[in-house]
Design an enzyme around this catalytic site. Sequence first.
Site, PDB file in Angstrom:
ATOM      1  CG  PHE A  16      -1.801  -1.288   1.422  1.00 49.05           C
ATOM      2  CD1 PHE A  16      -3.058  -1.441   0.404  1.00 49.05           C
ATOM      3  CD2 PHE A  16      -1.395  -2.220   2.153  1.00 49.05           C
ATOM      4  CE1 PHE A  16      -3.713  -2.641   0.315  1.00 49.05           C
ATOM      5  CE2 PHE A  16      -2.453  -3.255   2.282  1.00 49.05           C
ATOM      6  CZ  PHE A  16      -3.351  -3.447   1.623  1.00 49.05           C
ATOM      7  N   GLY A  41       5.403  -3.864  11.443  1.00 44.67           N
ATOM      8  CA  GLY A  41       4.396  -3.988  10.390  1.00 44.67           C
ATOM      9  C   GLY A  41       4.806  -4.436   9.312  1.00 44.67           C
ATOM     10  CB  SER A  47       7.192  -0.606   3.911  1.00 44.28           C
ATOM     11  OG  SER A  47       6.928  -1.782   4.531  1.00 44.28           O
ATOM     12  CG  ASP A  66       3.220  -7.990  10.834  1.00 46.89           C
ATOM     13  OD1 ASP A  66       2.217  -8.683  11.387  1.00 46.89           O
ATOM     14  OD2 ASP A  66       2.944  -7.422   9.927  1.00 46.89           O
ATOM     15  CG  ASP A 136       3.064   1.019   7.782  1.00 46.23           C
ATOM     16  OD1 ASP A 136       1.952   1.369   7.906  1.00 46.23           O
ATOM     17  OD2 ASP A 136       3.249   0.658   6.482  1.00 46.23           O
ATOM     18  CG  HIS A 139      -2.849   2.173  10.610  1.00 48.51           C
ATOM     19  ND1 HIS A 139      -1.828   1.857  11.050  1.00 48.51           N
ATOM     20  CD2 HIS A 139      -2.706   2.651   9.434  1.00 48.51           C
ATOM     21  CE1 HIS A 139      -0.858   2.115  10.083  1.00 48.51           C
ATOM     22  NE2 HIS A 139      -1.592   2.509   9.045  1.00 48.51           N
ATOM     23  CG  HIS A 164       3.165   4.856   5.834  1.00 52.30           C
ATOM     24  ND1 HIS A 164       2.530   3.653   4.896  1.00 52.30           N
ATOM     25  CD2 HIS A 164       3.369   5.555   4.710  1.00 52.30           C
ATOM     26  CE1 HIS A 164       2.202   3.988   3.886  1.00 52.30           C
ATOM     27  NE2 HIS A 164       2.565   5.358   3.468  1.00 52.30           N
ATOM     28  CG  ASP A 165      -0.848   4.646   6.300  1.00 50.44           C
ATOM     29  OD1 ASP A 165      -0.660   5.137   5.045  1.00 50.44           O
ATOM     30  OD2 ASP A 165      -1.089   3.603   6.267  1.00 50.44           O
TER      31      ASP A 165
END
Length: 206
Positions: A16, A41, A47, A66, A136, A139, A164-165
């Site tokens: 993403f 993540g 990434s 993760d 990341d 969320h 990120h995000d």
Amino acid sequence: MLDSDLMAAAAAATGFMPADEGRALAEAAFAAPDGPILEVGSYLGKSTLYLAAAARARGTKVVTVDHHRGSEEHQPGWDYHDPELVDPAVGLIDTLPGLRATIAAAGAEDVVVTVVARAEDFARLWAAPLAFLFLDGSHTDESAQRDLASWAPHLAMGGVLAIHDVFPDPADGGQAPYRIYRKALDSGAYLELTGQGSLRLLRRRS
């Protein structure tokens, strides 16, 4: 100079992260002080490869942690659910095989250390100062705050925190990453660097 083969593999990998944010991530990791790079993540490794391009060029490693059971948005009934990622033996998301395939296909197994664990559990075992920390993971507010609290203390002075995000406008995306970005910046412990898109970069100064 960033490893061009890994940069190309990262751009082609499933994930993403937009290409401009991926390049900014890799460049920031390359410019960070000496020491390990850690990612919270992994998903399928897009990434991770951007970070690996920096790690190989710097002669260091990227550790990616993760639990590989998927974030909330990857679960059944959510927008980013992919039924092909469900392990039929247990009926749960399992992104680990996809990550391993991505890393192996890119020839990055020599620079990527894959850890299967909940980030907060692994943080309790980690001892080395980090040069670069990329958050990341999940969320939700609870998990994002937990990731920041667990891992920010491991960042070396002068090290870089990447998030990120980060979307200041709720209309553009979820607010949990934005809130940990603001928490870190408002603490006074970080100096903001030039980011890209939804990627924010902060250098630890105290």
